[in-house]
Design an enzyme around this catalytic site. Structure first.
Site, short mmCIF file in Angstrom:
data_model
loop_
_atom_site.label_atom_id
_atom_site.label_comp_id
_atom_site.label_asym_id
_atom_site.label_seq_id
_atom_site.Cartn_x
_atom_site.Cartn_y
_atom_site.Cartn_z
N TRP A 1 0.85 -1.19 0.00
CA TRP A 1 0.00 0.00 0.00
C TRP A 1 0.89 1.24 0.00
CZ3 TRP A 1 -2.02 2.73 4.81
CH2 TRP A 1 -2.98 3.70 4.47
N ASP B 1 -1.30 -6.14 8.88
CA ASP B 1 -2.21 -5.07 8.49
C ASP B 1 -3.46 -5.74 7.92
OD1 ASP B 1 -3.53 -2.82 7.67
OD2 ASP B 1 -2.01 -2.15 6.23
N LYS C 1 -13.88 -0.39 5.64
CA LYS C 1 -14.49 -0.98 4.44
C LYS C 1 -15.56 -2.01 4.81
CE LYS C 1 -10.16 0.38 3.26
NZ LYS C 1 -9.09 0.72 4.23
#
Length: 307
Positions: free
Chosen positions: A37, A118, A155
């Site tokens: 990311w 993560d 999300k």
């Protein structure tokens, strides 16, 4: 054994974790997958950590470079900090299989590394929140490597603007947990004092009410299954157009994103000629594909890749 604090979503959890490791870990460097990311490097560098990389994505297969990954992790200094995407790897969509995760775990443990997970997309990979957390839980259950976790509910609960997340550190026992939590609070207090409350209360209500939890799990599964259907539809449309390229990686990859294998020049052509917009590394958001636009998207990709 788990010291956990509410964070300002997943990014905030990564920042707490980076500050915690910078203060208490002797290595002062963290190793992330290549690619990872885009914000990982900035977050950790701003914490005072050096950021290194281990091999992860294989552009020749658009899949996992497991051999390179294990070789690089073995070559790190003993006790290094290793960042791992728990599921739905961003940006590639390439996740290890269960057997591959077992190999990764064994190497991390043998080298006495610290595993920093993560987990921003729990449930969005397979549709099953337990399956998506299985690698993380295996590390915790084995209790051979120190484990940290940055968790986001942005999300999977539709709470993106509410900044809902947690940072966790797994201790050896409840006494160590209390010491860890004390140090985490010392870090958090001057950083942002307190996180916002409303989104966290929504998440807490959903997770603690059996009926709401089951409804939420069903909706997460529905979202994940729609993404999987759109992957199959895009691949089917491309193959139906007679493309000579292999597109199996679209359905082999998982989660919200797909590394298409398109070059920057092809991505530029998509934008300028067809008004289709991807990041220049070829990443497409599968969540943005619908039954109404998948045919046009496939035709556009075919036009820039057929020569």
């Amino acid at each position: 054994r788990v010291a956990v604090t509410q964070s300002i979503s997943g990014t905030g959890a990564l920042r707490i974790g980076g500050a915690f490791l910078e203060r208490f870990h002797s290595g002062k460097a963290i190793y992330v997958p290549g690619p990872t990311w885009g914000n990982h490097g900035a977050v950790f560098r701003d914490c005072g950590l050096k950021v290194g990389q281990y091999r992860y994505f294989d552009p020749q297969t658009n899949g996992l470079n497991l051999g390179g990954m294990l070789e690089d992790i073995r070559a790190l200094p003993k006790g290094s900090l290793v960042l791992l995407h728990a599921c739905a790897h961003n940006p590639t969509g390439v996740d290890p299989s269960a057997a591959q995760w077992a190999e990764i775990q064994r190497v991390v443990e043998e080298c006495e590394h610290v595993a920093f997970f993560d987990m921003a997309y729990q449930g969005f990979a397979s549709g099953d929140v337990d399956r998506d957390a299985s690698a993380l839980r295996s590390f915790v259950a084995a209790n051979r490597a120190p484990v940290l976790l940055a968790q986001s509910f942005a999300k999977n609960m539709g709470l993106y603007g509410e900044r809902v997340g947690t940072f966790s550190v797994v201790g050896n026992d409840s006494a160590e947990r209390d010491r860890l939590l004390s140090q985490v609070k010392i870090l958090v207090r001057p950083m942002y004092s307190n996180p916002p409350v409303h989104g966290a209360r929504i998440a807490g209500e959903v997770l603690s009410d059996p009926a709401l939890r089951q409804m939420w799990l069903g909706e997460v599964r529905e979202m994940a299954e729609r993404i999987i259907r759109m992957r199959a539809a895009l691949r089917g449309e491309l193959e139906g157009l007679g493309s000579k390229k292999k597109w199996n990686h679209i359905t082999d990859q998982i989660g919200m994103f797909c590394f298409t294998g398109l070059s920057p020049a092809q991505v530029d052509r998509l934008a300028s000629e067809f008004h289709v917009y991807l990041t220049r590394d070829g990443r497409v958001s599968i969540a943005g594909i619908t039954t109404g636009n998948v045919k046009y998207l496939a035709e556009s990709i075919h036009n820039v890749t057929k020569d």
